[in-house]
Design a protein around this motif. Structure first.
Motif, PDB file in Angstrom:
ATOM      1  N   GLN A  60      31.264  54.348  49.541  1.00  0.00           N
ATOM      2  CA  GLN A  60      31.242  53.353  48.574  1.00  0.00           C
ATOM      3  C   GLN A  60      31.330  54.178  47.129  1.00  0.00           C
ATOM      4  OE1 GLN A  60      28.692  50.373  48.717  1.00  0.00           O
ATOM      5  NE2 GLN A  60      28.888  49.702  46.537  1.00  0.00           N
ATOM      6  N   VAL A  61      30.390  55.494  47.125  1.00  0.00           N
ATOM      7  CA  VAL A  61      30.370  56.174  45.851  1.00  0.00           C
ATOM      8  C   VAL A  61      31.824  56.880  45.733  1.00  0.00           C
ATOM      9  CG1 VAL A  61      29.409  58.245  45.016  1.00  0.00           C
ATOM     10  CG2 VAL A  61      27.851  56.414  46.068  1.00  0.00           C
ATOM     11  N   LEU A  62      32.207  57.484  46.916  1.00  0.00           N
ATOM     12  CA  LEU A  62      33.457  58.214  46.767  1.00  0.00           C
ATOM     13  C   LEU A  62      34.538  57.353  46.118  1.00  0.00           C
ATOM     14  CD1 LEU A  62      33.061  60.562  49.801  1.00  0.00           C
ATOM     15  CD2 LEU A  62      32.825  61.348  47.522  1.00  0.00           C
ATOM     16  N   GLN A  63      34.704  56.144  46.789  1.00  0.00           N
ATOM     17  CA  GLN A  63      35.785  55.200  46.403  1.00  0.00           C
ATOM     18  C   GLN A  63      35.799  54.640  44.919  1.00  0.00           C
ATOM     19  OE1 GLN A  63      38.512  54.315  48.471  1.00  0.00           O
ATOM     20  NE2 GLN A  63      37.965  55.899  49.668  1.00  0.00           N
ATOM     21  N   GLN A  64      34.529  54.244  44.393  1.00  0.00           N
ATOM     22  CA  GLN A  64      34.197  53.642  43.405  1.00  0.00           C
ATOM     23  C   GLN A  64      33.789  54.305  42.034  1.00  0.00           C
ATOM     24  OE1 GLN A  64      31.972  50.124  44.054  1.00  0.00           O
ATOM     25  NE2 GLN A  64      32.952  49.600  45.847  1.00  0.00           N
ATOM     26  N   LEU A  65      33.350  55.656  42.278  1.00  0.00           N
ATOM     27  CA  LEU A  65      32.869  56.318  41.105  1.00  0.00           C
ATOM     28  C   LEU A  65      33.808  57.761  40.926  1.00  0.00           C
ATOM     29  CD1 LEU A  65      29.078  56.006  41.578  1.00  0.00           C
ATOM     30  CD2 LEU A  65      30.494  54.517  39.833  1.00  0.00           C
ATOM     31  N   ASN A  66      33.864  57.988  39.570  1.00  0.00           N
ATOM     32  CA  ASN A  66      34.490  59.246  39.399  1.00  0.00           C
ATOM     33  C   ASN A  66      33.561  60.543  39.313  1.00  0.00           C
ATOM     34  OD1 ASN A  66      36.936  57.879  38.833  1.00  0.00           O
ATOM     35  ND2 ASN A  66      36.483  57.313  36.895  1.00  0.00           N
ATOM     36  N   PRO A  67      33.982  61.490  39.899  1.00  0.00           N
ATOM     37  CA  PRO A  67      33.070  62.779  40.050  1.00  0.00           C
ATOM     38  C   PRO A  67      33.247  63.504  38.902  1.00  0.00           C
ATOM     39  CG  PRO A  67      35.165  63.111  41.384  1.00  0.00           C
ATOM     40  CD  PRO A  67      35.141  61.713  40.765  1.00  0.00           C
ATOM     41  N   PRO A  68      32.361  64.477  38.413  1.00  0.00           N
ATOM     42  CA  PRO A  68      31.038  64.658  39.403  1.00  0.00           C
ATOM     43  C   PRO A  68      30.072  63.367  39.053  1.00  0.00           C
ATOM     44  CG  PRO A  68      31.077  66.048  37.503  1.00  0.00           C
ATOM     45  CD  PRO A  68      32.250  65.308  37.479  1.00  0.00           C
ATOM     46  N   TYR A  69      29.027  63.788  40.206  1.00  0.00           N
ATOM     47  CA  TYR A  69      28.108  62.544  40.049  1.00  0.00           C
ATOM     48  C   TYR A  69      26.762  62.943  39.505  1.00  0.00           C
ATOM     49  CZ  TYR A  69      31.413  60.704  43.215  1.00  0.00           C
ATOM     50  OH  TYR A  69      33.051  60.408  44.036  1.00  0.00           O
ATOM     51  N   LEU A  93      22.055  66.540  38.640  1.00  0.00           N
ATOM     52  CA  LEU A  93      23.211  66.582  37.950  1.00  0.00           C
ATOM     53  C   LEU A  93      24.471  67.185  38.640  1.00  0.00           C
ATOM     54  CD1 LEU A  93      21.899  67.224  34.617  1.00  0.00           C
ATOM     55  CD2 LEU A  93      21.876  65.185  35.616  1.00  0.00           C
ATOM     56  N   ASN A  94      25.838  66.790  38.247  1.00  0.00           N
ATOM     57  CA  ASN A  94      26.926  67.598  38.553  1.00  0.00           C
ATOM     58  C   ASN A  94      27.087  67.746  40.176  1.00  0.00           C
ATOM     59  OD1 ASN A  94      28.344  68.214  36.213  1.00  0.00           O
ATOM     60  ND2 ASN A  94      26.556  69.663  35.690  1.00  0.00           N
ATOM     61  N   VAL A  95      26.680  66.690  40.961  1.00  0.00           N
ATOM     62  CA  VAL A  95      26.707  66.598  42.310  1.00  0.00           C
ATOM     63  C   VAL A  95      28.298  66.516  42.750  1.00  0.00           C
ATOM     64  CG1 VAL A  95      26.194  65.221  44.440  1.00  0.00           C
ATOM     65  CG2 VAL A  95      24.551  65.739  42.550  1.00  0.00           C
ATOM     66  N   GLU A  96      28.832  67.350  43.431  1.00  0.00           N
ATOM     67  CA  GLU A  96      30.388  67.498  44.091  1.00  0.00           C
ATOM     68  C   GLU A  96      30.634  66.070  45.036  1.00  0.00           C
ATOM     69  OE1 GLU A  96      30.927  70.999  46.054  1.00  0.00           O
ATOM     70  OE2 GLU A  96      30.699  72.110  44.111  1.00  0.00           O
ATOM     71  N   ALA A  97      32.033  65.682  44.777  1.00  0.00           N
ATOM     72  CA  ALA A  97      32.602  64.702  45.396  1.00  0.00           C
ATOM     73  C   ALA A  97      32.638  64.756  47.171  1.00  0.00           C
ATOM     74  CB  ALA A  97      33.710  64.039  44.736  1.00  0.00           C
ATOM     75  N   GLN A 125      25.509  57.622  39.670  1.00  0.00           N
ATOM     76  CA  GLN A 125      26.383  57.361  38.418  1.00  0.00           C
ATOM     77  C   GLN A 125      27.491  58.592  38.266  1.00  0.00           C
ATOM     78  OE1 GLN A 125      23.158  56.952  35.743  1.00  0.00           O
ATOM     79  NE2 GLN A 125      24.094  55.045  34.953  1.00  0.00           N
ATOM     80  N   SER A 126      28.634  58.064  37.579  1.00  0.00           N
ATOM     81  CA  SER A 126      29.536  59.072  37.139  1.00  0.00           C
ATOM     82  C   SER A 126      28.724  60.054  36.283  1.00  0.00           C
ATOM     83  CB  SER A 126      30.508  58.687  36.804  1.00  0.00           C
ATOM     84  OG  SER A 126      31.479  57.985  37.620  1.00  0.00           O
ATOM     85  N   MET A 127      28.937  61.429  36.155  1.00  0.00           N
ATOM     86  CA  MET A 127      28.305  62.130  35.162  1.00  0.00           C
ATOM     87  C   MET A 127      29.197  62.160  34.018  1.00  0.00           C
ATOM     88  SD  MET A 127      26.043  64.688  35.193  1.00  0.00           S
ATOM     89  CE  MET A 127      25.860  65.842  33.672  1.00  0.00           C
ATOM     90  N   LEU A 128      28.541  61.748  32.991  1.00  0.00           N
ATOM     91  CA  LEU A 128      29.024  61.928  31.419  1.00  0.00           C
ATOM     92  C   LEU A 128      29.242  63.399  31.095  1.00  0.00           C
ATOM     93  CD1 LEU A 128      30.185  60.014  29.020  1.00  0.00           C
ATOM     94  CD2 LEU A 128      27.926  60.506  27.969  1.00  0.00           C
TER      95      LEU A 128
END
Length: 786
Positions: A60-69, A93-97, A125-128
């Protein structure tokens, strides 16, 4: 989608219901409520859901949120009214997809919880990326609960440097509630708080945020544990704020007897009250400092030493309980009296403008802003005036006047400092006469202080000036290559000051004789609540000996004939009236006399405090209560028939009430405009590094009961009353306040102890949180090791 669906009913008891939400639930709730900020999309899972459906959640994370996380903690015991546990648990922070990265990161966050409960959460969350601003906003001062927004922000693009404690380059803004701000982004944060506040009535908030492309992002909001604003005496607080603004507005105007277009005020320049009595001193300490030095004595000394006549101008004013030096008055007092008025006016304005443009120099004004004496590097320093519109003729006039003034001070036999040294010797005799007399307590207080002013602080002020000139000359010799680094260090080690005598005497004298000599010293020189050495010797010295810092048997300073010849030639070319031998004698005697004179006059002050304590006991007042009285009210009793009981009671009550009110007032260390009293940016610290040594050691605060051996010790103010630290085998010293010419700086240099004097509030707090620091004075660098 894995997210918590439960929503609280906030119609009746908003604060109580918000406290039931987890960190993730709180953000989810505000994602549909805020108009002033955004909440990044998130996917939330409980520990139970993670164990049962890990792969589905990752998909679900990989499909719905933009990386990095960013993978963030949301434990059940975080962000509560009782405790926030801020930073207690892991966020990554900056967790890879990738599936592996997400699984590993979520597991690590859950593992960081003290124990996993099925309802504990993690959210993703997506990383700002690269925000313009990121940091933390407190809606009240966390230390006092005062009504100020405290906003710490980083503009490097990092989103966690402030919260992680790694931030040493960011900025901190302090903004009084209801004041006007000039930066749009600050107003955006205040607007965000005002939208969040109704959901947390009567609760201070800790808000984590980022701003990118003028859009505010809410990362976290939680209750801030601090004093409630319901305790604020609103009417008195608002009146004091108005009075501060009006006084600053009035004092920044032109004065017919003063040079300089406008006023400037700081807690560290000149007689640096922040170092000696602190930022919020109690009334007795504050009034004693004014009485003994800054009301009148300081100006008499400057006039006696050849500077402009500022008699009648108090050097120190009090704003919201904080003692400030009137910097315009101070700068006037450093102008040689023989310099013509037009040039002097332009010079003072140059000083004022330079400090406004470079506010980090506020604790270094005598070294890097004003020219108060002649030194070997003066001509090079004066060159900056050419860029400010001064002519070569102006520079020559300034140089000549400073040379004449300096020659008159350092003259071997006729220098004015010699008479000051004799006054100090007279004071010792008068102290014994008063203390051994049959005078009552009021008369002893009066005459101890009168003698202290006439023979003590006036002489000390002069000898301190001579000591400053001595240090300036010595440092300029090293800077110009007339003295090597090794010779400079050897000369400092040859000094025989009170500090070195104390360390040696602690090893060689029996306890009673040691306390007979040093017992009057107090860590807080002007503070009646600070125990004297002879009142609590075990507190400061225990049974340990100070052998680590015992001085070598012979500390004679020697210099080669060729070096002497070079110095004599330089002295003759500059126009000095002394040779190298006489100059070294002056430097040595002046530095030693400065420390000695303080040692002597503080006995009069310390004995005065004892007499005040005894008087108070007779009248039924405790030492704690007496700390809130004003010395002028006590001195009135000497020459009037006022009731001592009623006078002290009234003085104490007034002092207590005002001191309590002033704890709510937060002000900058440097004020250049009346508006600074309500909205200011804290100055970044530019510390003073003492010695060229390096040390890596654990950190601790100056607790007399603790084992300080081998530790880097932290004290707020560089007060020489902390001499007892040097008997504790400390590895190094760090102070929040204090200048490079402060007493503790002199003593640290003399004893060869690495020190950072005057780190500033932000760096001091940042370094103090470390477990182990590396302090490299040679490179002027402090690194957090652990």
């Amino acid at each position: 989608m894995y997210r918590t669906e439960w929503r609280p009913n906030l119609n009746n008891s908003a604060s109580a219901n918000m406290s039931k939400l987890s960190k993730a639930q709180t953000l989810e709730f505000f994602s549909t409520k805020l108009t002033t900020a955004y909440v990044l999309p998130q996917i939330v899972c409980t520990f139970e859901q993670w164990i049962e459906n890990r792969d589905a959640i990752v998909h679900q994370v990989l499909q719905q949120l933009n990386p990095p996380y960013v993978v963030r903690s949301s434990a059940g015991d975080e962000d509560k009214h009782e405790q926030s546990l801020a930073g207690a648990y892991l966020s990554l922070l900056n967790v890879e997809a990738t599936c592996d990265s997400l699984i590993k990161s979520v597991n690590e966050v859950f593992d960081s919880y003290q124990r996993q409960c099925p309802e504990d959460q993690v959210f993703i969350q997506s990383m700002l990326q690269q925000p313009d601003y990121a940091g933390v906003m407190f809606s009240q001062d966390p230390s006092t609960g005062a009504p100020y927004y405290i906003i710490s922000v980083d503009q490097s693009g990092s989103t966690d440097s402030v919260t992680s404690g790694r931030d040493s380059e960011g900025s901190t803004y302090v903004i009084a509630h209801e004041s006007v701000v000039s930066h749009i982004w600050l107003q955006q944060l205040i607007d965000l708080y005002k939208q969040l506040q109704p959901y947390y009535p009567d609760t201070a908030l800790d808000i984590e945020f980022a701003i990118k492309d003028n859009l505010v992002y809410l990362f976290q909001v939680r209750p801030l544990q601090t004093r409630s604003l319901r305790d604020l005496p609103v009417a008195a607080y608002q009146l004091e704020q108005r009075c501060i603004y009006k006084k600053l507005h009035r004092l920044t105007q032109r004065h017919p007897y003063l040079l300089g277009a406008t006023g400037l005020y700081g807690v560290m320049p000149d007689w640096n009250p922040a170092e000696i009595i602190g930022i919020k001193p109690k009334p007795l300490a504050l009034s004693l400092y004014k009485e003994l030095i800054t009301d009148h004595i300081w100006a008499v000394q400057r006039f006696n030493y050849g500077y402009r006549d500022l008699r009648g101008f108090p050097l120190l004013l009090v704003l919201g309980g904080t003692p400030y030096i009137d910097i315009r008055v101070s700068f006037n007092s450093f102008v040689p009296s023989k310099l013509d008025a037009d040039l002097a006016e332009r010079l003072v304005n140059f000083y004022l403008n330079k400090l406004k443009q470079q506010p980090h120099l506020h604790d270094k004004v005598e070294f890097q802003v004003v020219y108060s004496c002649y030194s070997f590097d003066l001509q090079e320093r004066l060159n900056e005036l050419l860029d400010a519109g001064f002519s070569p003729t102006d520079l020559q006039k300034i140089s000549s006047s400073l040379l004449e003034l300096t020659n008159s001070i350092i003259a071997d036999q006729s220098g004015v400092w010699q008479s000051d040294l004799k006054s100090i010797e007279s004071l010792q005799q008068r102290q014994e006469q008063i203390l051994n007399s049959d005078l009552n307590k009021l008369d002893k207080i009066y005459w101890l202080l009168e003698d202290c002013k006439r023979y003590g602080t006036l002489a000390f002020a002069g000898l301190a000036r001579a000591g400053f000139i001595a240090v300036q000359l010595l440092n300029s010799m090293k800077g110009c290559g007339l003295l090597s680094e090794t010779e400079h260090k050897q000369f400092l080690l040859s000094l025989n000051t009170v500090s070195s005598e104390l360390v040696n005497d602690h090893e060689t004298l029996d306890k009673q004789n040691f306390l007979n000599k040093y017992g009057h010293l107090r860590p807080g020189t002007y503070d009646i609540l600070s125990a004297r050495y002879d009142e609590a010797p075990e507190l400061y010295f225990g049974s340990a000996q100070s052998g680590e810092y015992s001085q070598p048997g012979s500390r004679e300073f020697s210099i080669s004939l060729s070096r002497l010849n070079s110095l004599n030639q330089a002295l003759q070319q500059a126009g000095f009236h002394v040779d190298a031998i006489a100059l070294f004698n002056f430097i040595k005697k002046a530095i030693e006399a400065r420390e000695y004179s303080k040692f002597v006059f503080t006995k009069s002050l310390s004995d005065t405090l004892v007499c005040i304590e005894q008087l108070g006991m007779q009248l039924g007042f405790s030492k704690t209560e007496l700390a809130y009285t004003d010395i002028k009210d006590i001195l009135k009793l000497h020459s009037t028939t006022l009731s001592a009981q009623e006078t002290l009671h009234s003085s104490i009550q007034l002092g207590m009430n005002y001191h309590a009110l002033c704890q709510w007032i937060k002000l900058p260390v440097l004020i250049s405009d009346p508006a600074d009293a309500a909205c200011f940016q804290m100055l970044p610290g530019e510390p003073n590094f003492i010695t060229s040594l390096s040390v890596t050691a654990p950190c601790c605060e100056a607790d007399p009961y603790a084992d300080l051996s081998g530790k880097i010790v932290f004290i707020e103010a560089a007060d020489p009353g902390y001499d007892w630290l040097f008997s504790k085998h400390i590895a190094a010293l760090v102070t929040q306040y204090g200048g490079c010419n402060s007493h503790m700086a002199i003593r640290a240099a003399e004893l060869g102890i690495p020190a950072v004097i005057g780190a500033g509030e932000r760096l001091y707090q940042y370094w103090k949180q470390a477990s182990i620091l590396q302090l490299d004075c040679h490179s002027k660098k402090v690194a957090v090791i652990q």
